[in-house]
Design a protein around this motif. Sequence first.
Motif, PDB file in Angstrom:
ATOM      1  N   THR A  65       0.624  -1.201  -0.085  1.00 47.05           N
ATOM      2  CA  THR A  65       0.047  -0.021  -0.020  1.00 47.05           C
ATOM      3  C   THR A  65       0.891   1.358   0.108  1.00 47.05           C
ATOM      4  O   THR A  65       0.412   2.439  -0.278  1.00 47.05           O
ATOM      5  CB  THR A  65      -0.949   0.310   1.219  1.00 47.05           C
ATOM      6  OG1 THR A  65      -0.037   0.258   2.466  1.00 47.05           O
ATOM      7  CG2 THR A  65      -1.865  -1.078   1.121  1.00 47.05           C
ATOM      8  N   LYS A  66       2.239   1.009   0.201  1.00 42.05           N
ATOM      9  CA  LYS A  66       3.120   2.243   0.218  1.00 42.05           C
ATOM     10  C   LYS A  66       3.996   2.324  -1.187  1.00 42.05           C
ATOM     11  O   LYS A  66       4.619   3.304  -1.406  1.00 42.05           O
ATOM     12  CB  LYS A  66       3.822   2.079   1.530  1.00 42.05           C
ATOM     13  CG  LYS A  66       3.067   2.106   2.817  1.00 42.05           C
ATOM     14  CD  LYS A  66       2.231   3.032   2.945  1.00 42.05           C
ATOM     15  CE  LYS A  66       1.387   2.916   4.272  1.00 42.05           C
ATOM     16  NZ  LYS A  66       0.296   3.992   4.521  1.00 42.05           N
ATOM     17  N   ARG A 191      -4.692   1.879  -0.947  1.00 44.37           N
ATOM     18  CA  ARG A 191      -3.635   2.508   0.055  1.00 44.37           C
ATOM     19  C   ARG A 191      -3.969   2.472   1.471  1.00 44.37           C
ATOM     20  O   ARG A 191      -3.373   3.006   2.347  1.00 44.37           O
ATOM     21  CB  ARG A 191      -3.650   3.929  -0.477  1.00 44.37           C
ATOM     22  CG  ARG A 191      -2.999   4.294  -1.625  1.00 44.37           C
ATOM     23  CD  ARG A 191      -1.250   4.130  -1.498  1.00 44.37           C
ATOM     24  NE  ARG A 191      -0.445   4.431  -2.611  1.00 44.37           N
ATOM     25  CZ  ARG A 191      -0.290   3.170  -3.406  1.00 44.37           C
ATOM     26  NH1 ARG A 191      -0.604   2.334  -3.204  1.00 44.37           N
ATOM     27  NH2 ARG A 191       0.479   3.636  -4.392  1.00 44.37           N
TER      28      ARG A 191
END
Length: 385
Positions: A65-66, A191
Amino acid sequence: MGRARLFASLCGLVFLLNLARIVFAPLLDVIIGEFAIGEATAGLLVTLAWVGSATPRLPTGWLLTKVPRHYVVIGSGAVLTVASGFAATATTVRHLMVGAFLMGIASGVYFVSANPFLSELFPDRVGRVMGIHGAASQLAAVVAAPLVALTLVVDWRLSLWGIAVGAAAVTVYTWIAARRTELPRASEADRNFVAGALSEWRLIVTALAVVGAASFVWQGVFNFYELYMQWKGLSGQVSGLLLSLVFTAGIPAFYFGGDLADRLPRVPYLLSIVGVFAVTLLVLTVVDGLIGLIVVSGILGFVIHALFPATDTFLLDTLPDSTRGSAYAVFSSAWMLTQSLGSFVLGLFVESGYSYDSVFRTGALVLGATVVVLALIDRTGRLPS
């Protein structure tokens, strides 16, 4: 063409990563002699590679998500390169165990990041891509023992150095191919790891309910397959060949299983695979002749390995862009943990005095009952698809 080259590099990388999880099993005899250890310590060495594969799956889901998916995939190749080289230089068994654990970690990071990445690279043919990718992975299970036997002519460490050098070369090529390819932007919507996983809990639970028990049973079956064949009266050499046949049948199973997953209704297809696996396992317990065991072993290997690309296709092609990486990481972690206990539980029952046949029959009957219950629930429309 760019995506095809990138896909080819990922097939090479998954071959090496799966080989890293498997390579220690055929090396055990040599390692026991080299480090003067017992069977229990040797077994722990193999287990650490698989524990390492399970450990990073949830953290990797958060990382996805990063960080873009292809960065994490390339990172897994770099970890494999360093870890394999570290293991190849082992002078103590503890040193080797750390190397095996790190090699397992590389595979866990890869599978959680690469599978969603592939489904986004080829959104119109997820099943076929997962099938080919899985066949490349399965090829490692087939060639591991012959490859180790070949390297033993020189030095057992050569097999680990080979993985390290191969991983370095393929990782660099993957990095170059990724830079030259227009990559999908689907992952940019994913995210929030916790929210993404929680929002898809019904799909995750459904997938685990359908395939969790089957993979749990299979883990016990294939790890004890050689001993089971010897219990049936076959020689150790023939028993090993039958296990190789089971793995070899998995190569076409991945390809055709993934292709069928694109064409057939997902949940009924998965339930059909589990049902046929249960029936085949039941038949295995009543067959004793060599020809019959060869036939049933081939069918068993084909059927169970078709389950894996079908499962990945069901999830990755159903999950939306906003939750695909997060939810798949949670499922993959839970699935790996579930199946990893299969060998331990089977060993407990056998050690307690139950025969292999009775344990396998019980597992087959439980799977059959599970399929019937889930099929009835699916008919009511209460399973997500």
